[in-house]
Design a protein around this motif. Sequence first.
Motif, PDB file in Angstrom:
ATOM      1  N   ASN A  43       0.816  -1.218   0.000  1.00 58.13           N
ATOM      2  CA  ASN A  43       0.000   0.000   0.000  1.00 58.13           C
ATOM      3  C   ASN A  43       0.844   1.261   0.000  1.00 58.13           C
ATOM      4  O   ASN A  43       0.362   2.342  -0.339  1.00 58.13           O
ATOM      5  CB  ASN A  43      -0.935   0.013   1.216  1.00 58.13           C
ATOM      6  CG  ASN A  43      -2.080  -0.970   1.080  1.00 58.13           C
ATOM      7  OD1 ASN A  43      -2.473  -1.325  -0.033  1.00 58.13           O
ATOM      8  ND2 ASN A  43      -2.616  -1.434   2.205  1.00 58.13           N
ATOM      9  N   LYS A  44       2.118   1.134   0.367  1.00 54.93           N
ATOM     10  CA  LYS A  44       3.001   2.296   0.424  1.00 54.93           C
ATOM     11  C   LYS A  44       3.809   2.491  -0.859  1.00 54.93           C
ATOM     12  O   LYS A  44       4.430   3.529  -1.032  1.00 54.93           O
ATOM     13  CB  LYS A  44       3.971   2.153   1.612  1.00 54.93           C
ATOM     14  CG  LYS A  44       3.311   2.286   2.973  1.00 54.93           C
ATOM     15  CD  LYS A  44       2.800   3.696   3.213  1.00 54.93           C
ATOM     16  CE  LYS A  44       2.238   3.854   4.607  1.00 54.93           C
ATOM     17  NZ  LYS A  44       1.745   5.236   4.849  1.00 54.93           N
ATOM     18  N   ILE A  45       3.810   1.494  -1.745  1.00 56.57           N
ATOM     19  CA  ILE A  45       4.578   1.621  -2.978  1.00 56.57           C
ATOM     20  C   ILE A  45       3.841   2.553  -3.936  1.00 56.57           C
ATOM     21  O   ILE A  45       2.702   2.271  -4.319  1.00 56.57           O
ATOM     22  CB  ILE A  45       4.789   0.249  -3.641  1.00 56.57           C
ATOM     23  CG1 ILE A  45       5.601  -0.658  -2.731  1.00 56.57           C
ATOM     24  CG2 ILE A  45       5.496   0.409  -4.986  1.00 56.57           C
ATOM     25  CD1 ILE A  45       5.762  -2.064  -3.259  1.00 56.57           C
ATOM     26  N   PRO A  46       4.437   3.667  -4.348  1.00 53.59           N
ATOM     27  CA  PRO A  46       3.746   4.601  -5.244  1.00 53.59           C
ATOM     28  C   PRO A  46       3.686   4.080  -6.667  1.00 53.59           C
ATOM     29  O   PRO A  46       4.566   3.362  -7.122  1.00 53.59           O
ATOM     30  CB  PRO A  46       4.611   5.869  -5.161  1.00 53.59           C
ATOM     31  CG  PRO A  46       5.981   5.356  -4.851  1.00 53.59           C
ATOM     32  CD  PRO A  46       5.791   4.142  -3.985  1.00 53.59           C
ATOM     33  N   PRO A  50      -4.544  -0.785  -8.924  1.00 55.07           N
ATOM     34  CA  PRO A  50      -5.196  -1.699  -7.971  1.00 55.07           C
ATOM     35  C   PRO A  50      -4.861  -3.172  -8.200  1.00 55.07           C
ATOM     36  O   PRO A  50      -4.563  -3.902  -7.248  1.00 55.07           O
ATOM     37  CB  PRO A  50      -6.688  -1.419  -8.205  1.00 55.07           C
ATOM     38  CG  PRO A  50      -6.728   0.003  -8.650  1.00 55.07           C
ATOM     39  CD  PRO A  50      -5.495   0.191  -9.491  1.00 55.07           C
ATOM     40  N   ARG A  51      -4.884  -3.634  -9.447  1.00 48.93           N
ATOM     41  CA  ARG A  51      -4.581  -5.037  -9.714  1.00 48.93           C
ATOM     42  C   ARG A  51      -3.115  -5.349  -9.453  1.00 48.93           C
ATOM     43  O   ARG A  51      -2.773  -6.443  -9.019  1.00 48.93           O
ATOM     44  CB  ARG A  51      -4.950  -5.382 -11.158  1.00 48.93           C
ATOM     45  CG  ARG A  51      -6.444  -5.561 -11.387  1.00 48.93           C
ATOM     46  CD  ARG A  51      -6.793  -5.633 -12.854  1.00 48.93           C
ATOM     47  NE  ARG A  51      -6.090  -6.694 -13.550  1.00 48.93           N
ATOM     48  CZ  ARG A  51      -5.984  -6.775 -14.874  1.00 48.93           C
ATOM     49  NH1 ARG A  51      -6.522  -5.827 -15.635  1.00 48.93           N
ATOM     50  NH2 ARG A  51      -5.336  -7.780 -15.436  1.00 48.93           N
ATOM     51  N   GLN A  52      -2.236  -4.393  -9.696  1.00 47.62           N
ATOM     52  CA  GLN A  52      -0.821  -4.586  -9.388  1.00 47.62           C
ATOM     53  C   GLN A  52      -0.615  -4.674  -7.879  1.00 47.62           C
ATOM     54  O   GLN A  52       0.188  -5.478  -7.397  1.00 47.62           O
ATOM     55  CB  GLN A  52       0.006  -3.448  -9.966  1.00 47.62           C
ATOM     56  CG  GLN A  52       0.098  -3.449 -11.483  1.00 47.62           C
ATOM     57  CD  GLN A  52       0.886  -2.273 -12.008  1.00 47.62           C
ATOM     58  OE1 GLN A  52       0.788  -1.164 -11.498  1.00 47.62           O
ATOM     59  NE2 GLN A  52       1.666  -2.504 -13.057  1.00 47.62           N
ATOM     60  N   ARG A  53      -1.362  -3.860  -7.134  1.00 49.71           N
ATOM     61  CA  ARG A  53      -1.250  -3.902  -5.681  1.00 49.71           C
ATOM     62  C   ARG A  53      -1.705  -5.249  -5.142  1.00 49.71           C
ATOM     63  O   ARG A  53      -1.135  -5.790  -4.185  1.00 49.71           O
ATOM     64  CB  ARG A  53      -2.073  -2.765  -5.065  1.00 49.71           C
ATOM     65  CG  ARG A  53      -1.499  -2.226  -3.758  1.00 49.71           C
ATOM     66  CD  ARG A  53      -2.237  -0.972  -3.328  1.00 49.71           C
ATOM     67  NE  ARG A  53      -2.025   0.130  -4.240  1.00 49.71           N
ATOM     68  CZ  ARG A  53      -0.949   0.880  -4.279  1.00 49.71           C
ATOM     69  NH1 ARG A  53       0.051   0.617  -3.455  1.00 49.71           N
ATOM     70  NH2 ARG A  53      -0.840   1.875  -5.122  1.00 49.71           N
ATOM     71  N   ARG A 173      -1.952  -2.206 -15.332  1.00 48.31           N
ATOM     72  CA  ARG A 173      -2.142  -0.769 -15.114  1.00 48.31           C
ATOM     73  C   ARG A 173      -2.986  -0.121 -16.206  1.00 48.31           C
ATOM     74  O   ARG A 173      -3.368   1.041 -16.093  1.00 48.31           O
ATOM     75  CB  ARG A 173      -0.794  -0.068 -15.009  1.00 48.31           C
ATOM     76  CG  ARG A 173       0.022  -0.054 -16.273  1.00 48.31           C
ATOM     77  CD  ARG A 173       1.398   0.506 -16.024  1.00 48.31           C
ATOM     78  NE  ARG A 173       2.233   0.474 -17.220  1.00 48.31           N
ATOM     79  CZ  ARG A 173       3.548   0.609 -17.203  1.00 48.31           C
ATOM     80  NH1 ARG A 173       4.165   0.765 -16.063  1.00 48.31           N
ATOM     81  NH2 ARG A 173       4.245   0.582 -18.313  1.00 48.31           N
ATOM     82  N   GLU A 174      -3.248  -0.864 -17.288  1.00 52.14           N
ATOM     83  CA  GLU A 174      -4.032  -0.300 -18.400  1.00 52.14           C
ATOM     84  C   GLU A 174      -5.510  -0.508 -18.139  1.00 52.14           C
ATOM     85  O   GLU A 174      -6.082  -1.551 -18.459  1.00 52.14           O
ATOM     86  CB  GLU A 174      -3.602  -0.950 -19.719  1.00 52.14           C
ATOM     87  CG  GLU A 174      -2.119  -0.833 -20.013  1.00 52.14           C
ATOM     88  CD  GLU A 174      -1.613   0.599 -19.983  1.00 52.14           C
ATOM     89  OE1 GLU A 174      -2.408   1.506 -20.326  1.00 52.14           O
ATOM     90  OE2 GLU A 174      -0.456   0.813 -19.612  1.00 52.14           O
ATOM     91  N   ILE A 175      -6.125   0.481 -17.539  1.00 51.16           N
ATOM     92  CA  ILE A 175      -7.520   0.380 -17.102  1.00 51.16           C
ATOM     93  C   ILE A 175      -8.467   1.122 -18.042  1.00 51.16           C
ATOM     94  O   ILE A 175      -9.529   0.622 -18.411  1.00 51.16           O
ATOM     95  CB  ILE A 175      -7.663   0.942 -15.669  1.00 51.16           C
ATOM     96  CG1 ILE A 175      -6.748   0.170 -14.710  1.00 51.16           C
ATOM     97  CG2 ILE A 175      -9.103   0.863 -15.206  1.00 51.16           C
ATOM     98  CD1 ILE A 175      -6.684   0.759 -13.326  1.00 51.16           C
ATOM     99  N   LYS A 176      -8.085   2.320 -18.448  1.00 49.38           N
ATOM    100  CA  LYS A 176      -8.971   3.146 -19.264  1.00 49.38           C
ATOM    101  C   LYS A 176      -9.138   2.565 -20.661  1.00 49.38           C
ATOM    102  O   LYS A 176      -8.170   2.118 -21.271  1.00 49.38           O
ATOM    103  CB  LYS A 176      -8.428   4.573 -19.363  1.00 49.38           C
ATOM    104  CG  LYS A 176      -8.339   5.296 -18.026  1.00 49.38           C
ATOM    105  CD  LYS A 176      -7.773   6.695 -18.201  1.00 49.38           C
ATOM    106  CE  LYS A 176      -7.691   7.421 -16.866  1.00 49.38           C
ATOM    107  NZ  LYS A 176      -7.130   8.793 -17.022  1.00 49.38           N
TER     108      LYS A 176
END
Length: 352
Positions: A43-46, A50-53, A173-176
């Motif tokens: 949760n702290k990694i910038p 969401p799926r990567q987290r 990360r490709e959501i849009k």
Amino acid sequence: MIVLSSRSVLLSVYYPQIFLILTSGSYLALSSVVALGANIICNKIPGLAPRQRAICQSRPDAIIVIGEGAQMGINECQFQFRYGRWNCSALGERTVFGQELRVGSREAAFTYAITAAGVAHAVTSACSQGNMSHCGCDREKQGYNQEEGWKWGGCSADIKYGIEFSRRFVDAREIKKNARRLMNLHNNEAGRKALEDQMKLECKCHGVSGSCTTKTCWTTLPKFRDIGYVLKDKYNNAVHVEVVRASRLRQPTFLKVKKTHGYQKPKETDLVYIERSPNYCEEDAKTGSVGTQGRLCNRTSPLTDGCDLMCCGRGYNTHQYTKVWQCNCKFQWCCFVKCNTCSERTEVFTCK
């Protein structure tokens, strides 16, 4: 056990608080990461989507390897473009994860391709070395190759696992649902394809007096520098594309080569872009340009590192300095070394 010294920079980028705790010792065990709490760390990694987290939380052993792969891609980008106006210097300043360039240019295409390839390379390598759970050597590379007359042996790099892991993590990360998403996904895949195509087959002969009675072979990863050269060549020949939208919902469906009749799609190995590249002369956070003011240039070069092109017509400053060193050293009997003092005046040019 994971040696901290080789990963301290990455840890400081991901989670500075934990990095300060870990620097008190020489080694970082995976159990320590788990004990600190995967949820807290992830949760702290910038820059994580969401799926990567979620992947980070379920596979905390993989996140350092993934970060190393992404950083390897950034380093290679900076090497390949070190003589250009855009030199990747702005990449990875805040985090090695997440989108960096908001303009869909050739440079963005290269960035996504080299990062996806870097993650796949790092994961595959970690699996072969036993540094990641749930993977190892390629189990499909077993038995005899009847056509070639040799058998599989050693530890073949499981490139399929590395590519699939890269696909799951990087593409997440490709959501849009827009043209940029299609472009990024295409370039991610092109980067991984370049890595897969460069896999090497190594063999060793076995027998008396160097004879090759039997031969065992295994697959190995290429040097990542080779991938950088391949993708730089694809960058130079990148394909300008445009999006084709579904007739009813008007959502981007696929990419086609621009200014062609019909619906010719780019090759899966091509790097593609949807916007022209800016000139990168001035600082602009949107394009990832830090400008060229203060950059070193070559006054006599007609290429991109030359002062005329690098400085965008603004001119350049000349700096002179003298380099002094000991030279022509000879041993004197007995027993000392006598040297002359040599000097050389050098000029360095920087863009205004």
